[in-house]
Write a protein that holds these residues in place. Structure first.
Motif, short mmCIF file in Angstrom:
data_model
loop_
_atom_site.label_atom_id
_atom_site.label_comp_id
_atom_site.label_asym_id
_atom_site.label_seq_id
_atom_site.Cartn_x
_atom_site.Cartn_y
_atom_site.Cartn_z
N GLU A 20 0.68 -1.03 0.19
CA GLU A 20 -0.07 0.05 0.28
C GLU A 20 0.67 0.66 0.10
O GLU A 20 2.10 1.05 0.57
CB GLU A 20 -0.69 -0.31 1.49
N PRO A 21 0.74 2.51 -0.42
CA PRO A 21 0.96 3.57 -0.38
C PRO A 21 1.10 4.30 0.69
O PRO A 21 0.05 3.90 1.11
CB PRO A 21 0.10 4.15 -1.22
N ALA A 22 2.24 5.10 1.37
CA ALA A 22 2.12 5.09 2.69
C ALA A 22 1.05 6.49 3.18
O ALA A 22 0.69 7.05 4.29
CB ALA A 22 3.32 5.81 3.04
N SER A 23 0.78 7.12 2.31
CA SER A 23 -0.37 8.63 1.96
C SER A 23 -1.26 8.07 1.02
O SER A 23 -1.30 6.90 -0.11
CB SER A 23 0.27 9.89 2.06
N GLY A 24 -2.65 9.13 1.71
CA GLY A 24 -3.63 9.20 -0.88
C GLY A 24 -2.81 10.36 -1.12
O GLY A 24 -3.57 10.66 -2.13
N ALA A 25 -2.06 10.67 -0.91
CA ALA A 25 -1.07 11.05 -2.13
C ALA A 25 -0.93 11.06 -3.40
O ALA A 25 -1.19 9.35 -3.66
CB ALA A 25 -0.07 12.10 -2.01
N ALA A 26 -1.64 11.53 -4.73
CA ALA A 26 -1.44 10.78 -6.25
C ALA A 26 0.34 10.66 -5.82
O ALA A 26 1.16 11.08 -5.30
CB ALA A 26 -1.77 12.07 -6.69
N PRO A 27 -0.04 9.73 -7.57
CA PRO A 27 2.07 9.67 -7.45
C PRO A 27 2.51 10.54 -7.83
O PRO A 27 1.90 11.15 -9.14
CB PRO A 27 1.73 7.73 -8.02
N ARG A 28 4.03 10.28 -7.96
CA ARG A 28 4.88 12.19 -9.29
C ARG A 28 4.53 10.74 -10.34
O ARG A 28 4.94 9.34 -10.48
CB ARG A 28 5.90 12.25 -8.33
N LEU A 29 4.21 11.68 -10.82
CA LEU A 29 4.18 11.10 -13.29
C LEU A 29 5.75 10.88 -13.91
O LEU A 29 5.88 12.34 -13.71
CB LEU A 29 2.70 10.44 -13.48
#
Length: 283
Positions: A83-92
């Protein structure tokens, strides 16, 4: 592994980090196209009806969030939920690539740190000629920040490309980075090698390790020559009784050659493995 749905599977990241502080790459036509750094709303490859958000939704349901992601780790078929550590959108970041002579799009989704793991960054390969299709995906993170090297793409085959990725973690005096070299072939992401090194700056000395990648003619796959240059310099300061390495420059070169029988690249030595073990003793 199913890559056509909204969820993919990932293996646990490696426990030990080994790093590379800086990378030097030759400027050549093989690396001519710069890395794209799109927003989710940006259009893909000139398409008016497809955005990068459409591609990301094929990898992660809801685009981002604390949902489990199912994707293999690069070079491994083991599967475990991450799981990602936070709900932030990924850097692309994105790079146009070729596979079998066909135009594809490679997109790197860097989520930063993952829960209970060092990092989570999904390298995804898409067919964007018609209705977007997810062809393959793998976690390429071994640090807290993962990115395409600049430049990122090497045309090593008549019809296929090689991607160079960096994944970095740092503390106050040390930097750890690994470089997955990933061949795009048969619409799959194939790991060639994980090149690793370790950079440190202490009171008495500084040691840097820098990588250069080059390739030759395509017959049908070119040799890929990786040269790591290590430079150790002394500060001249009085730093107590700690041992100080000699000031020196050394180079380590490994050539990857295509093995037609094995259908993969094979290194001509284990020099990078030896270096990785040596650096691990310095942690």
């Amino acid at each position: 592994m199913s890559v056509g749905g909204a969820v993919i599977k990932v293996a646990r990241l490696r426990g030990a980090l080994i790093g590379l502080a800086m990378f030097g790459m030759p400027t050549a036509p093989a690396f001519a196209e710069p890395v794209l750094r799109p927003d989710l709303a940006d259009r893909v490859a000139g398409r008016e009806d497809v955005t990068f958000a459409d591609l990301v939704r094929l990898v992660v349901p809801g685009t981002a969030g604390n949902e489990a992601i199912d994707v293999r780790e690069i070079g491994s078929e083991l599967v475990e939920d991450l799981e990602p550590a936070s709900g932030a959108a990924p850097r692309l970041a994105a790079v146009p690539v070729r596979s079998g002579g066909l135009d594809r799009m490679a997109v790197l989704l860097d989520f930063g740190s993952g829960r209970d793991v060092v990092g989570l960054a999904v390298l995804a390969l898409f067919d964007v000629a018609g209705e977007p299709r997810l062809l393959d995906a793998a976690n390429v993170a071994s640090g807290q920040h993962t990115y395409f090297l600049e430049p990122a793409r090497m045309a090593v085959g008549v019809d296929d490309d090689l991607l160079a990725v960096g994944s970095t973690h740092a503390n106050s005096s040390q930097t750890y980075t690994t470089v997955p070299l990933v061949l795009v072939r048969n619409d799959q992401l194939e790991l060639v090698d994980m090149i690793s090194a370790f950079d440190e700056r202490l009171c008495a000395y500084e040691r840097t390790q820098r990588l250069d990648l080059r390739h030759g003619a395509q017959e049908p796959f070119s040799d890929v020559v990786a040269t790591l240059t290590e430079v150790s310099t002394r500060s001249g300061d009085d730093c107590g009784e700690a041992p100080v390495p000699e000031a020196r420059t050394r180079t380590i070169t490994v050539t990857y050659r295509w093995d037609a029988g094995a259908h993969r690249y094979i290194p001509d030595s284990d020099a990078f493995d030896v270096l990785a073990r040596e650096n691990e003793g310095r942690f």
